[in-house]
Design a protein around this motif. Structure first.
Motif, PDB file in Angstrom:
ATOM      1  N   LEU A 493       0.811  -1.218   0.000  1.00  0.00           N
ATOM      2  CA  LEU A 493       0.000   0.000   0.000  1.00  0.00           C
ATOM      3  C   LEU A 493       0.842   1.264   0.000  1.00  0.00           C
ATOM      4  O   LEU A 493       0.472   2.272  -0.602  1.00  0.00           O
ATOM      5  N   ASP A 494       1.964   1.252   0.697  1.00  0.00           N
ATOM      6  CA  ASP A 494       2.770   2.465   0.818  1.00  0.00           C
ATOM      7  C   ASP A 494       3.767   2.623  -0.324  1.00  0.00           C
ATOM      8  O   ASP A 494       4.693   3.442  -0.240  1.00  0.00           O
ATOM      9  N   SER A 495       3.576   1.858  -1.380  1.00  0.00           N
ATOM     10  CA  SER A 495       4.442   2.029  -2.556  1.00  0.00           C
ATOM     11  C   SER A 495       4.008   3.215  -3.408  1.00  0.00           C
ATOM     12  O   SER A 495       4.689   3.573  -4.375  1.00  0.00           O
ATOM     13  N   VAL A 496       2.872   3.824  -3.056  1.00  0.00           N
ATOM     14  CA  VAL A 496       2.359   4.990  -3.768  1.00  0.00           C
ATOM     15  C   VAL A 496       2.130   6.108  -2.755  1.00  0.00           C
ATOM     16  O   VAL A 496       2.041   5.868  -1.550  1.00  0.00           O
ATOM     17  N   PRO A 497       2.036   7.361  -3.228  1.00  0.00           N
ATOM     18  CA  PRO A 497       1.816   8.476  -2.293  1.00  0.00           C
ATOM     19  C   PRO A 497       0.498   8.309  -1.525  1.00  0.00           C
ATOM     20  O   PRO A 497      -0.450   7.700  -2.018  1.00  0.00           O
ATOM     21  N   PRO A 498       0.407   8.861  -0.327  1.00  0.00           N
ATOM     22  CA  PRO A 498      -0.829   8.754   0.471  1.00  0.00           C
ATOM     23  C   PRO A 498      -2.015   9.377  -0.252  1.00  0.00           C
ATOM     24  O   PRO A 498      -1.886  10.400  -0.924  1.00  0.00           O
ATOM     25  N   GLY A 499      -3.170   8.736  -0.109  1.00  0.00           N
ATOM     26  CA  GLY A 499      -4.385   9.246  -0.719  1.00  0.00           C
ATOM     27  C   GLY A 499      -5.599   8.608  -0.081  1.00  0.00           C
ATOM     28  O   GLY A 499      -5.488   7.819   0.867  1.00  0.00           O
ATOM     29  N   LEU A 500      -6.773   8.944  -0.600  1.00  0.00           N
ATOM     30  CA  LEU A 500      -8.025   8.419  -0.058  1.00  0.00           C
ATOM     31  C   LEU A 500      -8.352   7.096  -0.743  1.00  0.00           C
ATOM     32  O   LEU A 500      -8.396   7.018  -1.975  1.00  0.00           O
ATOM     33  N   VAL A 501      -8.591   6.051   0.076  1.00  0.00           N
ATOM     34  CA  VAL A 501      -8.806   4.699  -0.442  1.00  0.00           C
ATOM     35  C   VAL A 501     -10.249   4.286  -0.205  1.00  0.00           C
ATOM     36  O   VAL A 501     -10.813   4.509   0.877  1.00  0.00           O
ATOM     37  N   ILE A 511      -6.208  -0.855   6.732  1.00  0.00           N
ATOM     38  CA  ILE A 511      -5.522   0.106   5.861  1.00  0.00           C
ATOM     39  C   ILE A 511      -4.975   1.264   6.686  1.00  0.00           C
ATOM     40  O   ILE A 511      -3.845   1.726   6.474  1.00  0.00           O
ATOM     41  N   LEU A 512      -5.756   1.749   7.655  1.00  0.00           N
ATOM     42  CA  LEU A 512      -5.259   2.817   8.530  1.00  0.00           C
ATOM     43  C   LEU A 512      -4.085   2.333   9.365  1.00  0.00           C
ATOM     44  O   LEU A 512      -3.134   3.085   9.617  1.00  0.00           O
ATOM     45  N   LEU A 513      -4.142   1.084   9.815  1.00  0.00           N
ATOM     46  CA  LEU A 513      -3.092   0.550  10.684  1.00  0.00           C
ATOM     47  C   LEU A 513      -1.778   0.351   9.936  1.00  0.00           C
ATOM     48  O   LEU A 513      -0.702   0.610  10.488  1.00  0.00           O
ATOM     49  N   ARG A 514      -1.850  -0.081   8.688  1.00  0.00           N
ATOM     50  CA  ARG A 514      -0.644  -0.535   7.990  1.00  0.00           C
ATOM     51  C   ARG A 514      -0.191   0.389   6.863  1.00  0.00           C
ATOM     52  O   ARG A 514       0.682   0.009   6.078  1.00  0.00           O
ATOM     53  N   SER A 515      -0.772   1.580   6.770  1.00  0.00           N
ATOM     54  CA  SER A 515      -0.361   2.492   5.712  1.00  0.00           C
ATOM     55  C   SER A 515      -0.546   3.937   6.160  1.00  0.00           C
ATOM     56  O   SER A 515      -1.055   4.207   7.253  1.00  0.00           O
ATOM     57  N   GLY A 553     -13.126  12.469  -4.235  1.00  0.00           N
ATOM     58  CA  GLY A 553     -11.680  12.591  -4.213  1.00  0.00           C
ATOM     59  C   GLY A 553     -10.960  11.297  -3.911  1.00  0.00           C
ATOM     60  O   GLY A 553      -9.837  11.312  -3.375  1.00  0.00           O
ATOM     61  N   VAL A 554     -11.563  10.163  -4.255  1.00  0.00           N
ATOM     62  CA  VAL A 554     -10.933   8.867  -4.001  1.00  0.00           C
ATOM     63  C   VAL A 554      -9.775   8.666  -4.972  1.00  0.00           C
ATOM     64  O   VAL A 554      -9.942   8.796  -6.197  1.00  0.00           O
ATOM     65  N   ALA A 555      -8.609   8.341  -4.429  1.00  0.00           N
ATOM     66  CA  ALA A 555      -7.411   8.158  -5.260  1.00  0.00           C
ATOM     67  C   ALA A 555      -7.141   6.700  -5.576  1.00  0.00           C
ATOM     68  O   ALA A 555      -6.549   6.394  -6.620  1.00  0.00           O
ATOM     69  N   TYR A 556      -7.549   5.802  -4.676  1.00  0.00           N
ATOM     70  CA  TYR A 556      -7.230   4.386  -4.851  1.00  0.00           C
ATOM     71  C   TYR A 556      -8.439   3.527  -4.499  1.00  0.00           C
ATOM     72  O   TYR A 556      -9.299   3.922  -3.698  1.00  0.00           O
ATOM     73  N   LEU A 589      -9.524   2.137 -13.902  1.00  0.00           N
ATOM     74  CA  LEU A 589      -8.810   1.641 -12.730  1.00  0.00           C
ATOM     75  C   LEU A 589      -7.452   1.096 -13.187  1.00  0.00           C
ATOM     76  O   LEU A 589      -7.376   0.073 -13.886  1.00  0.00           O
ATOM     77  N   GLN A 590      -6.394   1.785 -12.816  1.00  0.00           N
ATOM     78  CA  GLN A 590      -5.044   1.395 -13.232  1.00  0.00           C
ATOM     79  C   GLN A 590      -4.437   0.480 -12.168  1.00  0.00           C
ATOM     80  O   GLN A 590      -4.264   0.881 -11.014  1.00  0.00           O
ATOM     81  N   PRO A 591      -4.076  -0.758 -12.520  1.00  0.00           N
ATOM     82  CA  PRO A 591      -3.526  -1.684 -11.528  1.00  0.00           C
ATOM     83  C   PRO A 591      -2.197  -1.192 -10.953  1.00  0.00           C
ATOM     84  O   PRO A 591      -1.318  -0.739 -11.689  1.00  0.00           O
ATOM     85  N   ILE A 592      -2.080  -1.273  -9.641  1.00  0.00           N
ATOM     86  CA  ILE A 592      -0.819  -0.999  -8.949  1.00  0.00           C
ATOM     87  C   ILE A 592      -0.185  -2.314  -8.513  1.00  0.00           C
ATOM     88  O   ILE A 592       1.003  -2.543  -8.679  1.00  0.00           O
TER      89      ILE A 592
END
Length: 606
Positions: A493-501, A511-515, A553-556, A589-592
């Motif tokens: 999850l943290d391989s990309v900049p922080p955003g709204l999931v 997600i809150l605990l691990r990113s 404003g959802v990023a992921y 939806l672009q796969p990460i």
């Protein structure tokens, strides 16, 4: 000879043998960590979003978030997000993390605290339950109480490593309250019980019905017994009024003192406590032996209590009243812990003994015990609380832990009373039989037998039991690790900049605990807008879903196999959630990262 209820015998020995209680807690911890569910606690796979969110809240507090601020600032960004949780319940876990941080890094300190805190709370709980049982039937009852507690799975599951939500703290306080109310009547005993009730109410209102029944039971004892009960009843009311205000002021921001809330202590509850308490405090200070006068005082207190909702209507408002009907049907009705006896009877009838057998048998022997003991008051008090717990468990299974806590005291006192009977070997044989029958394991054994019979019946008829899917209703003691929780742990999850999931509701707290991300998708009843956005987007066709996500404003988007992705009753094959469940993601939806096993997929919203 019948035992006389009064000052507990062996206060400094017997059931107060602290080394034995510590040894029990250590052994319990080791056994749980060896089980399939318990072995995941060191990985911070905590099986319940409430446990995960508790750790997130404590982590934020230790990182500098204000004592007064219990909001989760990464939940549903831009939407009011007060968690309605008390900071008081964070203290044990926070203190342990700070302690272990003295000789370990922060990550290891968190793991150690998560493992140690629940079993550590088991120690005082066993002590208070033993003391309550000894108050009824002597030191032998305390020893039986330990044994029964270790077989009461609904109760014991609340103290398993990783169970860091506030329910086990409230069980400690319930056990303390029971031990005080069954002790020799004194102002001090009443004040201790009242203080335990006041603290419990400030931590959460889940125990409020049982605690109210306990207070009503003490009022009934004062009505019937008169002056001998006046001091303990006076202490109970005084302790409740003072402690509820003290802990409220200690944990609530001054600007929220007048809050009108149904899901946490607020102004309405103080209207009720203050009006009823003032009447009873004045009345119980009188030593009148006139039962009619005492009855008039109780009627006045009842009128004050019934009138409280006129001034504070939130007292009779459901905590879920702000949830639209469509969300209630899709979301709340599918929450495991809100299942009722009807749900179990319709979907998994073989599970009924696990939830109700021990409680029902304890209630039955309690009726006999009240008839056979010289002093019936404390037993009848506990029976009233147990009856309330039984009704609440029928309504929502999660009340079974508290009901089992009361049942342990009654059952152990009954067994000890039989053991001490005048018939020698015969009495001990009967007591031994009661131990074998009246424990949590007997309910599990009967469940296993019924399940075998169900399987044979299904094989003969070729039909399955209608209702929820197998495993939809299960106890905390056997709740499996959520596939979404494990998926979040594995995903980068943290391989990309922080955003709204946006994700399934089970994945939000992990997600809150691990990113470092924010999330809309948290299944807490105050997060109505976040849940609504999640449900609307996943039920909508892809083009409509994209508009919903873009507007918020959802990023992921994080996919993991769950009810939200194609499992809702109103879901169609053309909905976004159903399409993602079969690996058919729209082009926007672009796969990460996508797991080869299909356990998760992490997308950027374009």
């Amino acid at each position: 000879m019948r035992p006389v209820i009064g000052k507990p015998r062996g206060l400094e020995k017997g059931y107060a043998d602290w080394p034995i209680l510590v040894f029990i807690a250590i052994g319990f911890t080791i056994l749980v960590l060896l089980t399939p569910g318990g072995r995941h606690a060191p990985e911070l796979l905590l099986r319940d979003p409430d446990n995960v969110m508790r750790l997130v809240q404590v982590r934020d507090f230790l990182a500098g978030q204000s004592w007064w601020d219990v909001s989760q600032h990464r939940m549903a960004a831009g939407i009011p997000n007060n968690m309605h949780w008390s900071r008081l319940a964070d203290l044990p876990l926070a203190a342990l993390i700070l302690f272990f941080s003295l000789f370990a890094d922060t990550a290891r300190a968190e793991v150690l605290a998560v493992i140690v805190e629940p079993p550590l709370l088991l120690i005082p709980t066993l002590y208070f339950l033993g003391r309550a049982a000894a108050n009824l039937a002597g030191d032998e009852a305390a020893k039986v109480a330990r044994l029964l507690a270790l077989t009461a799975t609904l109760f014991l599951s609340q103290f398993a490593p990783g169970r860091i939500d506030h329910h086990n703290i409230q069980l400690v306080l319930l056990a303390l309250c029971l031990s005080a109310l069954t002790d020799r009547p004194s102002w001090r005993a009443g004040a201790i019980a009242g203080t335990a009730i006041g603290l419990s109410l400030n931590i959460g209102l889940e125990m409020a019905p049982l605690l109210a029944i306990a207070c009503a039971g003490m009022a009934a004892r004062w009505l019937i017994e008169g002056a001998p009960m006046a001091r303990i009843f006076n202490g109970l009311i005084a302790g409740l009024m003072v402690s509820s205000v003290f802990f409220y002021v200690l944990s609530v921001p001054p600007g929220e003192y007048a809050r009108a809330t149904a899901d946490q202590l607020g102004r309405g509850h103080f209207v009720a406590i203050g009006s009823v308490g003032t009447v009873l405090l004045f009345a119980s200070d009188k030593t009148s032996t006139n039962r009619r006068t005492r009855l008039l005082w109780l009627i006045m207190a009842a009128i004050a209590g019934v009138s409280a909702p006129l001034l504070a209507p939130e007292l009779v408002r459901s905590p879920y009243s702000n949830i639209p009907p469509r969300l209630y049907d899709l979301w709340i009705e599918n929450i495991r812990e809100t299942a009722s006896i009807v749900d179990v009877a319709q979907s998994q009838p073989s599970h009924l003994p696990r939830y109700f057998m021990f409680i029902l048998i304890a209630f039955a022997v309690g009726l006999w015990l009240a008839k056979d003991l010289d002093r019936r008051g404390p037993v009848l008090l506990l029976l009233g609380v147990l009856a309330g717990g039984l009704v609440l468990t029928m309504w929502q299974l999660r009340a079974g832990a508290a009901a089992s806590c009361v049942a342990i005291v009654i059952a152990s006192a009954a067994i000890a009373h039989v053991w001490q009977g005048t018939n020698g070997r015969r009495s001990r044989a009967v007591a031994g039989t009661l131990v074998l029958v009246m424990n949590g394991w007997s309910g599990l054994a009967l469940q296993a037998l019924l399940e075998r019979l169900e399987v044979r019946s299904e094989n003969r008829t070729g039909q399955e039991i209608a209702g929820m899917p197998s495993g939809a209703i299960e106890g905390e003691e056997e709740r499996p690790i959520s596939r979404c929780e494990a998926a979040v742990r594995a995903a980068p999850l943290d391989s990309v900049p922080p955003g709204l999931v946006l994700s399934s509701l089970d994945a939000g707290a992990p997600i809150l605990l691990r990113s470092r991300h924010e999330t809309l998708s948290l299944g807490f009843h105050r997060n109505v807008q976040g849940v609504a956005t999640t449900v609307d987007a996943l039920l909508a066709p892809p083009d409509a879903a994209r508009k919903i996500l873009t507007a918020r404003g959802v990023a992921y988007l994080f996919y993991c196999p769950s009810l939200e992705f194609g499992g809702f009753p109103r879901s169609t094959d053309a909905s976004l959630g159903a399409m993602l469940a079969v690996g058919n993601a729209p082009e926007w939806l672009q796969p990460i990262a996508i797991a080869p096993t299909g356990d998760y997929a992490f997308y950027a919203v374009r």
